[in-house]
Design a protein around this motif. Structure first.
Motif, PDB file in Angstrom:
ATOM      1  N   HIS A 551      64.674  18.349 133.308  1.00  0.00           N
ATOM      2  CA  HIS A 551      65.540  17.247 133.740  1.00  0.00           C
ATOM      3  C   HIS A 551      65.272  16.896 135.196  1.00  0.00           C
ATOM      4  CE1 HIS A 551      69.745  15.517 134.519  1.00  0.00           C
ATOM      5  NE2 HIS A 551      69.048  14.630 133.852  1.00  0.00           N
ATOM      6  N   LEU A 552      65.165  17.925 136.025  1.00  0.00           N
ATOM      7  CA  LEU A 552      64.905  17.692 137.444  1.00  0.00           C
ATOM      8  C   LEU A 552      63.525  17.085 137.648  1.00  0.00           C
ATOM      9  CD1 LEU A 552      65.630  17.939 140.392  1.00  0.00           C
ATOM     10  CD2 LEU A 552      64.969  20.345 140.324  1.00  0.00           C
ATOM     11  N   LEU A 553      62.529  17.603 136.943  1.00  0.00           N
ATOM     12  CA  LEU A 553      61.172  17.061 137.064  1.00  0.00           C
ATOM     13  C   LEU A 553      61.130  15.604 136.615  1.00  0.00           C
ATOM     14  CD1 LEU A 553      58.142  17.342 137.539  1.00  0.00           C
ATOM     15  CD2 LEU A 553      57.944  18.263 135.212  1.00  0.00           C
ATOM     16  N   GLY A 554      61.796  15.307 135.511  1.00  0.00           N
ATOM     17  CA  GLY A 554      61.799  13.929 135.033  1.00  0.00           C
ATOM     18  C   GLY A 554      62.461  12.979 136.006  1.00  0.00           C
ATOM     19  N   THR A 555      63.587  13.418 136.568  1.00  0.00           N
ATOM     20  CA  THR A 555      64.308  12.552 137.510  1.00  0.00           C
ATOM     21  C   THR A 555      63.472  12.286 138.752  1.00  0.00           C
ATOM     22  OG1 THR A 555      66.393  13.497 136.716  1.00  0.00           O
ATOM     23  CG2 THR A 555      66.451  12.283 138.791  1.00  0.00           C
ATOM     24  N   LEU A 556      62.848  13.318 139.281  1.00  0.00           N
ATOM     25  CA  LEU A 556      62.013  13.138 140.474  1.00  0.00           C
ATOM     26  C   LEU A 556      60.729  12.384 140.141  1.00  0.00           C
ATOM     27  CD1 LEU A 556      62.384  16.660 142.150  1.00  0.00           C
ATOM     28  CD2 LEU A 556      63.422  14.513 142.891  1.00  0.00           C
ATOM     29  N   GLY A 557      60.151  12.698 138.994  1.00  0.00           N
ATOM     30  CA  GLY A 557      58.899  12.039 138.623  1.00  0.00           C
ATOM     31  C   GLY A 557      59.040  10.546 138.496  1.00  0.00           C
ATOM     32  N   MET A 558      60.210  10.089 138.030  1.00  0.00           N
ATOM     33  CA  MET A 558      60.419   8.644 137.864  1.00  0.00           C
ATOM     34  C   MET A 558      60.561   7.918 139.195  1.00  0.00           C
ATOM     35  SD  MET A 558      62.817   8.331 134.461  1.00  0.00           S
ATOM     36  CE  MET A 558      63.942   9.661 134.834  1.00  0.00           C
ATOM     37  N   THR A 657      61.959   2.438 135.240  1.00  0.00           N
ATOM     38  CA  THR A 657      61.689   2.298 133.819  1.00  0.00           C
ATOM     39  C   THR A 657      60.190   2.247 133.548  1.00  0.00           C
ATOM     40  OG1 THR A 657      61.927  -0.117 134.054  1.00  0.00           O
ATOM     41  CG2 THR A 657      63.868   1.118 133.388  1.00  0.00           C
ATOM     42  N   GLU A 658      59.445   1.592 134.437  1.00  0.00           N
ATOM     43  CA  GLU A 658      57.986   1.551 134.286  1.00  0.00           C
ATOM     44  C   GLU A 658      57.403   2.965 134.347  1.00  0.00           C
ATOM     45  OE1 GLU A 658      55.718  -0.780 133.838  1.00  0.00           O
ATOM     46  OE2 GLU A 658      56.838  -2.659 134.001  1.00  0.00           O
ATOM     47  N   THR A 659      57.830   3.718 135.353  1.00  0.00           N
ATOM     48  CA  THR A 659      57.325   5.079 135.514  1.00  0.00           C
ATOM     49  C   THR A 659      57.764   5.967 134.358  1.00  0.00           C
ATOM     50  OG1 THR A 659      57.561   4.749 137.904  1.00  0.00           O
ATOM     51  CG2 THR A 659      57.104   6.977 137.145  1.00  0.00           C
ATOM     52  N   ALA A 660      58.995   5.777 133.895  1.00  0.00           N
ATOM     53  CA  ALA A 660      59.480   6.568 132.763  1.00  0.00           C
ATOM     54  C   ALA A 660      58.620   6.321 131.525  1.00  0.00           C
ATOM     55  CB  ALA A 660      60.939   6.225 132.476  1.00  0.00           C
ATOM     56  N   GLY A 661      58.260   5.059 131.308  1.00  0.00           N
ATOM     57  CA  GLY A 661      57.392   4.748 130.177  1.00  0.00           C
ATOM     58  C   GLY A 661      56.032   5.412 130.305  1.00  0.00           C
ATOM     59  N   ASP A 662      55.461   5.374 131.508  1.00  0.00           N
ATOM     60  CA  ASP A 662      54.163   6.028 131.732  1.00  0.00           C
ATOM     61  C   ASP A 662      54.264   7.535 131.510  1.00  0.00           C
ATOM     62  OD1 ASP A 662      53.071   3.587 132.365  1.00  0.00           O
ATOM     63  OD2 ASP A 662      53.379   3.812 134.525  1.00  0.00           O
ATOM     64  N   MET A 663      55.337   8.129 132.023  1.00  0.00           N
ATOM     65  CA  MET A 663      55.519   9.583 131.865  1.00  0.00           C
ATOM     66  C   MET A 663      55.671   9.954 130.394  1.00  0.00           C
ATOM     67  SD  MET A 663      58.097  10.438 135.042  1.00  0.00           S
ATOM     68  CE  MET A 663      58.180  12.191 134.675  1.00  0.00           C
ATOM     69  N   LEU A 664      56.421   9.172 129.663  1.00  0.00           N
ATOM     70  CA  LEU A 664      56.628   9.468 128.245  1.00  0.00           C
ATOM     71  C   LEU A 664      55.306   9.425 127.490  1.00  0.00           C
ATOM     72  CD1 LEU A 664      58.654  10.049 125.997  1.00  0.00           C
ATOM     73  CD2 LEU A 664      58.929   7.586 125.710  1.00  0.00           C
ATOM     74  N   ILE A 665      54.479   8.448 127.809  1.00  0.00           N
ATOM     75  CA  ILE A 665      53.179   8.343 127.138  1.00  0.00           C
ATOM     76  C   ILE A 665      52.306   9.548 127.468  1.00  0.00           C
ATOM     77  CG2 ILE A 665      51.047   7.005 127.094  1.00  0.00           C
ATOM     78  CD1 ILE A 665      52.792   4.494 127.457  1.00  0.00           C
ATOM     79  N   VAL A 666      52.278   9.956 128.731  1.00  0.00           N
ATOM     80  CA  VAL A 666      51.470  11.118 129.128  1.00  0.00           C
ATOM     81  C   VAL A 666      51.965  12.378 128.426  1.00  0.00           C
ATOM     82  CG1 VAL A 666      50.818  12.593 131.066  1.00  0.00           C
ATOM     83  CG2 VAL A 666      50.886  10.117 131.364  1.00  0.00           C
TER      84      VAL A 666
END
Length: 1170
Positions: A551-558, A657-666
């Motif tokens: 959760h923390l990684l996702g929040t920071l990664g976005m 949202t753009e970054t979240a989409g990229d992260m989800l694909i990766v």
């Protein structure tokens, strides 16, 4: 000590006789310098202020070069000039003070002289009053640097004479007590010891009425002379406290403390002084101090002010801030009592909270409570035994501190209140018992709200620019942020578990996604500093897995693609430290993610430690971060990361949202096979997809679905079927995404076919489970129908065509069964059977290329499928007996074997279909001749007066033509066609429809055979079919469309696909014009026939047919006027003109206008041609 200066100083006149003979030149120089210094000292008495400033500057410069000479000259000047003015002496004392302070060493004899000089003048009364005395006192204070012991002995000697000390002595003692820079740490400790002794030796003076009265008078005397704190008064309170501390008479102590409390509380210095005295007393008499404060709070004027929040300005200000005095007193008690205070902490805390909540609110009360709390917290923190106590009042103290924080104005930062509150809470968090989660949540929410929501620093500076003494906003802001960092570090240090870290940062997540850049920036910075603290201290508990690191990684990664560059920098640092924490948790050797981070000086100073070296940042840090973390994340941690990223898809921040989409694909590209709870993920993605409007994000969600479908096709199909009844555009796009990859599309079709075949028995669709299965089956049918037109499934549909067709037709049969179970009617049964068999009959008639594949799939279904599938397969097999493919693929014996096997089936319908199949002509060529021989007799039935007989006869002829298959009707086709055309205009709707339908079957049965036999009949039927496309009967229109298209196929027209689409879906003049164009371009040789037929329909009694013919003729006149004159005979032209003339007399205006306009047009065209 430093050696004395090497400059040879001139001795006093009394010692000149003892001087060793010196060089005359040196002696003259010394005498000259002394004379100049003497003159400068004399000039200090000038009334010219500018002259005095210049002289002062020269003397200070001279002292730096020849210190001893200047000191000796000053001493001689005082000795030789006893009658100089007080103002002159005042200036001499200032010069002397500066020289002594700057000197590195003062000889002992000079020290004694100047100490004596200072003591002698400190108590003198002059016209300058306190200023003169303070100047002399400052010389004594300067000598503390060189002769501390001597100064203190002189002070003690003058202090303990039994006479109340002079003001100057109190001034000196006050400066020494409050100026930390004046004494070294060792000297400071010695000073405290000496004060205790002075206090003990002064106890006796309290019994002397005059001395005690003087003390109280000095303590309570209002001082309006100084803008700053009165140092002598400050020392008086210290002195008073030291005396009471040393006293042993409890009643006397209480009496003096109460007397002190009964004085005015209006002045800040008075309140702080009273508190200090009480605190010093409590060092040995805690019970007495507590009792006096408790009694004072319960009686007297203070009692009346409590719980009175509407104090008026005209009320006595003496008691207005008494509560503040008590709060400060409790704080001083805690600070001075040291380890003795621990058992009293809860009592003191409860009283502090009581006075804070019950007193009139203002800045004075606020600051007093805050200072008292800091003193209390500091005292507890310095006691090593504090960990053995449980302090039950800590939550109440924290709540009160949070009230202070909330009352701070949100748009300004002018005081240290915020940082002091957080410092106090940091200390309280370390005490037992540990704070509960609710209290921590309240702390974090309040602190984040108060700090993160502050305006930008530039705005804060504007708010303070008009203040008389504006604070350093930059420093104040930095200190406030540091205090917040310390608070977070204190909380995690007390409970260094991964769950606690997630809990702390969880309250920060809303700020990390704030729409305001500066709020996000502050939150990211605080998060980074906390993670850096954990990474460098390596204090996080390794016995528990960091379950919510995803959760923390996702929040920071976005936030990696945040438009603000500073946030990007801070986020990358934070993720790097999080990576360090993860590796430490796993017990692995620590490494770094990025090297070329440009460290922010502000952040480094706050974190107080050097940065860890970083590897270079790749172009796309998000991909690099996910791949590196995924190597060390567990399955549950990756699940947490996935859900966090999916939640980010609905963020209000576009970049997130753009970054979240990229992260989800990766994540799905690397982690796709291990993803769990695919159904929940798919439902969430569906909800996001239909609610999000941004096209880019929709594309990323579709890409994610494509990746999931690689490994979890079944789960996705089961999930999306819930949203496929009915299907909308968004859901269709999801299905298309599932089939976007070539290897996945067949799997999707396979799963849909499985769901299609899961059908509850008709009549048992009642329970929730059966209804769910039934609806899924319908949804699968619905989906298969839609996706077969998608380019993503084009290849898969072609490969799976036999299975798809049989599956859908079986589903259609199932739906018929459900309908019959509810409303069984014979007519419906017949229609249903025709609906099932019509597709395969059309495939046979049109020589479909899929017949071969369907044949083998049919055989497979006949052998090992449920009864319903076997029934549909048997229908197909029976129909395919009329196809030449049957004998090409299967020997006659194998075909007979399948049919004989059907004769033994338990289902009577299958036995009947097998029996019908055995009657097919392929098993006996003579059957074809017999059937053709019956056709002339059937033609007579066309003319029966009974409508039902006519329809039945035509239906029988259609069955005969179908049974004849490739053998066809032979030469009789022309006779049949001729007779059928007579019924195209029959008044009976069903007869017209049957005739036109049979004509289409006849045309398709003759395709590929002798075209000349049938071709004239086909040409002569085109205009009637075209006209009847506007028939009043919908069934006739439908049959006309099929027949017209079959004629076009038979005649091998161009653009047949476009023609089919036009007939099937298009309406209006555009469609009519295309059909007319096709007829004219493909049938030029038949123009006279077509024209004469159209003229015939102009006499039709049916307006729709008449209008359709008029349209055809109108198109011809407008676009092909030459053809009318060139290709028509004179007879035809005569008929044409006469028809137009007759129309001019038509009862309907439309046709009269038509005839008139086109007659005129033809006349013009005729003149041009001839």
């Amino acid at each position: 000590m430093v050696k004395p200066t090497s400059i040879l100083l001139k001795k006093s006149h009394s010692n000149q006789a003892t001087l060793v003979p010196q060089n005359h030149k040196i002696f003259m120089e010394e005498a000259y310098n002394t004379a100049i210094c003497f003159k400068l000292l004399r000039d200090l008495g000038s009334s010219d202020i500018s002259r005095v400033k210049m002289v002062t500057k020269k003397l200070n410069n001279m002292a730096k070069a020849e210190q001893n000479m200047v000191l000796e000259t000053i001493n001689d000047y005082f000795v030789d000039n006893l009658e100089i003015s007080a103002k002159h002496k005042y200036r001499l004392f200032q010069i002397l003070e500066n020289i002594i302070l700057d000197a590195t060493y003062i000889q002992e004899d000079w020290g004694e002289r100047f100490i004596g000089l200072a003591l002698e003048n400190m108590t003198k009364t002059t016209e300058l009053e306190d200023i003169y005395q303070d100047a002399a006192s400052n010389v004594l204070l300067a000598m503390c640097k060189h002769s501390w012991n001597l100064v203190f002995s002189k002070l003690e000697e003058d202090f303990l004479t039994g006479i109340f000390p002079h003001r100057s002595l109190l001034y000196v003692m006050g400066i020494i007590s409050t100026n930390d820079k004046l004494l070294t740490p060792a000297q400071r400790d010695h000073w405290q010891e000496q004060l205790i002794q002075i206090g003990a030796r002064s106890v006796q003076f309290l019994t002397v009425d005059g001395w005690a009265k003087s003390l109280m008078l000095a303590v309570t005397k209002p001082d309006r002379t100084y803008l700053e704190q009165n140092t002598e008064k400050t020392f008086l309170f210290i002195y008073y406290g030291m005396i009471l501390r040393a006293a042993n008479n409890s009643s006397m102590i209480r009496k003096h403390l109460r007397s002190l409390l009964d004085t005015s509380h209006q002045s800040l210095q008075q309140r702080e002084g009273i508190a200090l005295t009480i605190g010093l007393t409590a060092a040995r008499h805690l019970d007495d101090a507590w009792a006096v404060l408790d009694q004072f709070g319960r009686t007297g004027p203070l009692k009346r002010t409590l719980n009175n929040f509407n104090i008026k300005e005209e009320e006595d200000p003496k008691w207005r801030w008494a509560s503040s005095t008590i709060l400060l007193s409790y704080g001083q008690m805690a600070a001075k009592a040291k380890e003795n205070i621990l058992p009293w902490v809860d009592n003191i805390s409860s009283r502090m909270v009581f006075y804070f909540r019950s007193s009139y609110w203002d800045d004075t009360l606020k600051q007093s409570f805050l200072e008292a709390t800091l003193l209390l917290v500091g005292s507890i923190s310095r006691n090593e035994g504090a960990h053995s106590y449980e302090f039950t009042q800590v939550p109440e103290l924290i709540d009160s501190l949070l009230v202070l924080m909330k009352k701070e104005p949100q748009d300004t930062l002018c005081t240290k209140t915020r940082q002091q509150v957080m410092c106090a809470i940091s200390g309280l968090c370390k005490l037992r018992p540990m704070l509960d989660s609710k209290r921590k949540s309240k702390i974090l929410y309040t602190c984040f709200q108060s700090v993160f929501k502050l305006p930008l620093i530039e705005a804060l500076e504007k708010h303070t620019c008009l203040l008389a003494d504006p604070p350093d906003i930059q420093k104040l802001y930095m200190d406030t942020m540091s205090a917040l960092d310390d608070l977070l570090q204190s909380l995690i240090t007390e409970n260094p578990k991964p769950e606690e870290l997630h809990y702390l940062l969880g309250h920060m997540y809303n700020w990390l996604i704030s729409e305001k850049v500066h709020e996000r920036q502050r939150a990211v910075r605080s998060c980074m500093v906390l993670l850096k603290y954990l990474a460098q201290k390596a204090c996080l508990d390794t016995t528990e897995e960091f379950g919510r690191i995803g959760h923390l990684l996702g929040t920071l990664g976005m936030l990696c693609q945040d438009p603000d560059k500073e946030i990007q920098q801070l986020v990358l640092e934070a993720i790097n430290y999080l990576y360090q924490v993860l590796l430490y948790q796993k017990g692995l050797e620590t490494s770094v993610l990025f090297r070329n981070l440009e460290h922010n000086e502000e952040t480094q100073s706050l974190s107080k430690q050097g940065p860890i070296p970083m590897p270079e940042i790749p172009v796309n840090p998000t991909t690099h971060i996910i791949k590196e973390f995924a190597k060390n994340l567990s399955l549950s941690q990756m699940k947490d990361l996935i859900w966090t990223v999916m939640d980010g898809l609905r963020s209000n921040l576009d970049f997130q949202t753009e970054t979240a989409g990229d992260m989800l694909i990766v994540i799905l590209e690397d982690f796709g096979p291990r993803v769990e709870k695919v159904a929940d993920i798919s439902r969430t993605l569906y909800c996001h997809f239909i609610s999000i409007e941004a096209v880019n994000i929709k594309k990323k969600i579709l890409k994610a679905i494509t990746l999931i479908s690689r490994y979890h096709t079944q789960d996705l199909v089961n999930s999306f079927l819930e949203y496929s009844l009915p299907l909308d555009r968004e859901t269709i796009n999801l299905w298309r995404a599932m089939g976007a990859e070539r290897l996945t599309a067949p799997k999707v079709l396979h799963e849909l076919l499985i769901k299609l075949q899961e059908r509850p028995t008709p009549g048992q669709v009642k329970g929730a489970t059966e209804i769910k299965i039934y609806l899924d089956s319908l949804a699968a049918m619905n989906t298969l129908y839609e996706i077969q037109y998608s380019r993503e499934y084009k290849e898969a549909v072609q490969n799976w065509y036999p299975q798809l067709l049989l599956g859908l037709l079986t589903q259609l049969h199932y739906l018929f069964e459900l309908s019959m179970a509810e409303l069984p009617k014979k007519s419906e049964l017949v229609e249903d059977a025709e609906t099932i068999t019509s597709p395969q009959r059309a495939m046979v008639q049109n020589s479909c290329s899929q017949v071969k594949g369907l044949l083998y799939q049919t055989i497979s279904n006949m052998e090992a499928k449920p009864e319903r599938d076997k029934k549909v397969a048997s229908l197909f097999f029976t129909e395919f007996l009329n196809s030449p493919v049957m004998l090409e693929e299967l020997p006659k014996q194998a075909i007979l074997s399948h049919l004989h096997q059907g004769l033994t089936d338990l289902n009577p319908a299958i036995r009947v279909m097998s029996l019908q199949g055995l009657k097919n002509v392929i098993f006996d060529s003579e059957k074809g001749n017999l059937l053709r021989a019956q056709l002339p007799a059937f033609l007579e039935g066309f003319y029966s007066e009974n409508e039902q007989v006519v329809i039945r006869v035509m239906s029988t002829v259609a069955d005969v033509l179908y049974c004849l298959g490739q053998q066809g009707a032979g030469h009789q086709c022309q006779e049949i066609a001729f007779n059928l055309r007579n019924f195209f205009d029959d008044e009976r709707d069903n007869v017209r429809a049957s005739a036109i339908s049979l004509f289409g079957d006849l045309v398709i049965s003759m395709e590929g055979k002798d075209p000349y036999t049938m071709k004239p009949q086909v040409h002569q039927s085109l205009i009637p079919l075209l006209v009847h496309l506007k028939d009043k009967c919908p069934a006739v229109i439908t049959k006309c469309k099929f027949a017209f298209y079959r004629c076009a196929v038979f005649l091998n027209w161009k653009l047949r696909h476009t023609l089919f689409c036009t007939l099937a879906w298009e309406k209006g003049l555009t469609a009519r014009h295309f059909l007319w164009t096709s007829l004219m371009e493909n049938g030029e040789g038949e123009f006279p026939v077509h024209l004469s037929q159209a003229l015939k329909y102009l006499h039709s009694p049916h307006r729709n047919l008449k209008l359709s013919a008029a349209l055809f003729i109108g198109y011809t006149i407008c676009y092909y006027p030459d053809a009318i004159f060139q290709k028509s005979s004179e007879v035809d032209l005569t008929l044409f003109y006469s028809t137009l003339e007759e129309l001019k007399q038509d009862p309907e205006q439309t046709f009269r206008d038509f005839a008139t306009r086109h007659s005129i047009f033809l006349e013009g065209a005729s003149k041009q041609m001839f």
